[in-house]
Design a protein around this motif. Structure first.
Motif, PDB file in Angstrom:
ATOM      1  N   ILE A  11      58.692  61.088  64.801  1.00 47.14           N
ATOM      2  CA  ILE A  11      59.467  61.827  63.803  1.00 47.14           C
ATOM      3  C   ILE A  11      60.299  60.851  62.960  1.00 47.14           C
ATOM      4  O   ILE A  11      60.920  59.937  63.498  1.00 47.14           O
ATOM      5  N   GLY A  12      60.226  61.033  61.645  1.00 47.05           N
ATOM      6  CA  GLY A  12      61.029  60.218  60.737  1.00 47.05           C
ATOM      7  C   GLY A  12      60.614  58.763  60.614  1.00 47.05           C
ATOM      8  O   GLY A  12      61.335  57.951  60.046  1.00 47.05           O
ATOM      9  N   SER A  13      59.424  58.422  61.101  1.00 45.67           N
ATOM     10  CA  SER A  13      59.009  57.012  61.081  1.00 45.67           C
ATOM     11  C   SER A  13      58.581  56.558  59.684  1.00 45.67           C
ATOM     12  O   SER A  13      58.705  55.383  59.345  1.00 45.67           O
ATOM     13  N   GLY A  14      58.062  57.499  58.886  1.00 43.62           N
ATOM     14  CA  GLY A  14      57.612  57.152  57.540  1.00 43.62           C
ATOM     15  C   GLY A  14      56.133  57.433  57.295  1.00 43.62           C
ATOM     16  O   GLY A  14      55.551  56.912  56.340  1.00 43.62           O
ATOM     17  N   LYS A  15      55.518  58.282  58.124  1.00 40.16           N
ATOM     18  CA  LYS A  15      54.090  58.612  57.952  1.00 40.16           C
ATOM     19  C   LYS A  15      53.784  59.163  56.564  1.00 40.16           C
ATOM     20  O   LYS A  15      52.832  58.735  55.925  1.00 40.16           O
ATOM     21  N   ASN A 139      68.554  57.976  62.401  1.00 41.08           N
ATOM     22  CA  ASN A 139      69.265  57.856  61.122  1.00 41.08           C
ATOM     23  C   ASN A 139      68.510  58.525  59.996  1.00 41.08           C
ATOM     24  O   ASN A 139      69.065  59.343  59.260  1.00 41.08           O
ATOM     25  N   ARG A 140      67.231  58.176  59.845  1.00 36.77           N
ATOM     26  CA  ARG A 140      66.470  58.677  58.691  1.00 36.77           C
ATOM     27  C   ARG A 140      66.210  60.170  58.801  1.00 36.77           C
ATOM     28  O   ARG A 140      66.238  60.880  57.796  1.00 36.77           O
ATOM     29  N   THR A 141      65.959  60.656  60.011  1.00 35.96           N
ATOM     30  CA  THR A 141      65.696  62.093  60.159  1.00 35.96           C
ATOM     31  C   THR A 141      66.976  62.891  59.899  1.00 35.96           C
ATOM     32  O   THR A 141      66.944  63.957  59.286  1.00 35.96           O
ATOM     33  N   ILE A 143      69.417  62.090  57.907  1.00 36.09           N
ATOM     34  CA  ILE A 143      69.650  62.126  56.460  1.00 36.09           C
ATOM     35  C   ILE A 143      68.720  63.148  55.806  1.00 36.09           C
ATOM     36  O   ILE A 143      69.130  63.944  54.973  1.00 36.09           O
ATOM     37  N   ARG A 144      67.449  63.150  56.228  1.00 33.75           N
ATOM     38  CA  ARG A 144      66.451  64.012  55.589  1.00 33.75           C
ATOM     39  C   ARG A 144      66.666  65.483  55.927  1.00 33.75           C
ATOM     40  O   ARG A 144      66.579  66.349  55.066  1.00 33.75           O
ATOM     41  N   ASP A 145      66.886  65.791  57.192  1.00 36.45           N
ATOM     42  CA  ASP A 145      66.853  67.186  57.649  1.00 36.45           C
ATOM     43  C   ASP A 145      68.230  67.782  57.957  1.00 36.45           C
ATOM     44  O   ASP A 145      68.323  68.928  58.353  1.00 36.45           O
ATOM     45  N   GLU A 178      63.111  47.687  53.745  1.00 42.89           N
ATOM     46  CA  GLU A 178      63.310  48.498  52.539  1.00 42.89           C
ATOM     47  C   GLU A 178      62.030  49.260  52.227  1.00 42.89           C
ATOM     48  O   GLU A 178      60.929  48.794  52.511  1.00 42.89           O
ATOM     49  N   ARG A 179      62.223  50.406  51.583  1.00 46.93           N
ATOM     50  CA  ARG A 179      61.100  51.205  51.122  1.00 46.93           C
ATOM     51  C   ARG A 179      60.134  50.365  50.255  1.00 46.93           C
ATOM     52  O   ARG A 179      58.921  50.496  50.358  1.00 46.93           O
ATOM     53  N   SER A 180      60.722  49.471  49.439  1.00 53.89           N
ATOM     54  CA  SER A 180      59.911  48.681  48.494  1.00 53.89           C
ATOM     55  C   SER A 180      58.983  47.699  49.216  1.00 53.89           C
ATOM     56  O   SER A 180      57.978  47.263  48.656  1.00 53.89           O
ATOM     57  N   ALA A 181      59.323  47.364  50.464  1.00 54.13           N
ATOM     58  CA  ALA A 181      58.493  46.424  51.214  1.00 54.13           C
ATOM     59  C   ALA A 181      57.227  47.080  51.741  1.00 54.13           C
ATOM     60  O   ALA A 181      56.265  46.404  52.133  1.00 54.13           O
ATOM     61  N   LEU A 182      57.229  48.414  51.760  1.00 53.26           N
ATOM     62  CA  LEU A 182      56.107  49.138  52.370  1.00 53.26           C
ATOM     63  C   LEU A 182      54.804  48.972  51.594  1.00 53.26           C
ATOM     64  O   LEU A 182      53.741  48.812  52.185  1.00 53.26           O
ATOM     65  N   ARG A 183      54.922  49.035  50.279  1.00 56.11           N
ATOM     66  CA  ARG A 183      53.722  49.096  49.455  1.00 56.11           C
ATOM     67  C   ARG A 183      52.786  47.911  49.709  1.00 56.11           C
ATOM     68  O   ARG A 183      51.588  48.099  49.898  1.00 56.11           O
TER      69      ARG A 183
HETATM   70  P1  ATP Z   1      58.035  63.549  60.180  1.00 56.52           P
HETATM   71  O1  ATP Z   1      57.010  63.297  61.210  1.00 56.52           O
HETATM   72  O2  ATP Z   1      59.366  63.850  60.768  1.00 56.52           O
HETATM   73  O3  ATP Z   1      57.611  64.525  59.130  1.00 56.52           O
HETATM   74  P2  ATP Z   1      57.425  61.110  58.694  1.00 56.52           P
HETATM   75  O4  ATP Z   1      56.945  60.154  59.720  1.00 56.52           O
HETATM   76  O5  ATP Z   1      56.429  61.757  57.808  1.00 56.52           O
HETATM   77  O6  ATP Z   1      58.356  62.158  59.386  1.00 56.52           O
HETATM   78  P3  ATP Z   1      58.835  60.363  56.273  1.00 56.52           P
HETATM   79  O7  ATP Z   1      59.164  61.758  55.885  1.00 56.52           O
HETATM   80  O8  ATP Z   1      57.828  59.618  55.474  1.00 56.52           O
HETATM   81  O9  ATP Z   1      58.487  60.288  57.822  1.00 56.52           O
HETATM   82  O10 ATP Z   1      60.158  59.455  56.320  1.00 56.52           O
HETATM   83  C1  ATP Z   1      61.343  59.940  56.957  1.00 56.52           C
HETATM   84  C2  ATP Z   1      62.531  59.791  56.004  1.00 56.52           C
HETATM   85  O11 ATP Z   1      62.823  58.400  55.859  1.00 56.52           O
HETATM   86  C3  ATP Z   1      62.237  60.308  54.612  1.00 56.52           C
HETATM   87  O12 ATP Z   1      63.408  60.864  54.073  1.00 56.52           O
HETATM   88  C4  ATP Z   1      61.805  59.048  53.845  1.00 56.52           C
HETATM   89  O13 ATP Z   1      62.047  59.171  52.471  1.00 56.52           O
HETATM   90  C5  ATP Z   1      62.698  57.994  54.498  1.00 56.52           C
HETATM   91  N1  ATP Z   1      62.107  56.645  54.516  1.00 56.52           N
HETATM   92  C6  ATP Z   1      60.838  56.286  54.759  1.00 56.52           C
HETATM   93  N2  ATP Z   1      60.677  54.948  54.741  1.00 56.52           N
HETATM   94  C7  ATP Z   1      61.891  54.432  54.471  1.00 56.52           C
HETATM   95  C8  ATP Z   1      62.409  53.092  54.322  1.00 56.52           C
HETATM   96  N3  ATP Z   1      61.625  52.030  54.462  1.00 56.52           N
HETATM   97  N4  ATP Z   1      63.729  52.962  54.054  1.00 56.52           N
HETATM   98  C9  ATP Z   1      64.531  54.036  53.929  1.00 56.52           C
HETATM   99  N5  ATP Z   1      64.113  55.309  54.057  1.00 56.52           N
HETATM  100  C10 ATP Z   1      62.823  55.515  54.336  1.00 56.52           C
END
Ligand code: ATP
Length: 200
Positions: A11-15, A139-141, A143-145, A178-183
């Motif tokens: 959950i929240g990993s960035g899939k 942290n990321r989850t 913020i998102r949810d 950072e998000r920008s490093a992902l691409r």
């Molecule tokens: P879930 O399984 O819970 O649906 P997910 O694995 O699909 O989660 P995302 O929704 O892609 O994950 O990412 C979780 C949150 O973290 C989102 O709000 C996304 O925008 C943010 N996020 C993703 N990658 C980064 C990053 N490198 N830095 C900061 N925030 C990020």
């Protein structure tokens, strides 16, 4: 049939974020969560069987599945949960394979949060894990949810451990940065998958 990559992560990993980059690169995706909803959509065979088994009051007035009622029926009744899984898992698998078979990109991606937990890794040629620490997941989850750290922790605990997933995955994307490093990381994997798909 072409190469299929299974994309997973807790959950929240960035899939979803990673999947969107693959999609921008022209790769077709099949989402296991979406398929799981499709197989119990209005008028589906799955929903018909569920209504026969649990009774018509498992349906809402608009003929959609009443998920709260279904949860009540299977809550603390392991044999009913088993019945439901035995019904739906084969239908979900067949539908995922059908959708993957209908893709036209050089390779395709099955996105599944519970890829390893549900044995879906057996349906794909290669597995890709989006890896972050539990702390970042919280942290990321959060913020998102707008959920509490405790609620996120419960879900993290119900999923396979980070170590377990790391040991099983063929490829790993580190998403602590950072998000920008992902691409760039996704593009590198994409090029590798293109090469692999040419050799199959
Ligand atoms: P879930 O399984 O819970 O649906 P997910 O694995 O699909 O989660 P995302 O929704 O892609 O994950 O990412 C979780 C949150 O973290 C989102 O709000 C996304 O925008 C943010 N996020 C993703 N990658 C980064 C990053 N490198 N830095 C900061 N925030 C990020």
């Amino acid at each position: 049939t072409n190469l299929v990559v299974g994309l997973t992560g807790g959950i929240g990993s960035g899939k979803t974020t990673v999947a969107n980059i693959f999609a921008e690169l022209g790769i077709e995706l099949v989402d296991a969560d979406i398929v799981a909803r499709e197989v119990v959509a209005i008028g589906s065979l799955g929903l018909t069987k569920i209504a026969q088994h649990f009774g018509a009051d498992i349906l809402n007035s608009d003929s959609t599945l009443n998920r709260a009622k279904l949860r009540e029926h299977i809550f603390s009744k392991p044999e009913e949960l088993e019945w439901l899984n035995a019904l739906l898992h084969p239908i979900i698998r067949t539908e995922m394979l059908k959708q993957l078979d209908n893709t036209r990109s050089p390779y395709s991606i099955l996105i599944a949060p519970l890829l390893f937990e549900n044995g879906l890794d057996r349906l794909v040629d290669r597995t890709l894990l989006v890896d972050i620490s539990p702390e970042q997941q919280r942290n990321r989850t959060k913020i998102r949810d707008s959920v509490t750290a405790e609620q996120v922790q419960k879900i993290i605990d119900s999923q396979a451990s980070r170590e377990d997933k790391l040991s099983k995955a063929d490829d790993v994307i580190d998403n602590h940065g950072e998000r920008s490093a992902l691409r760039n990381k996704v593009v590198a994997l994409h090029n590798n998958y293109l090469k692999l798909s040419n050799n199959t």
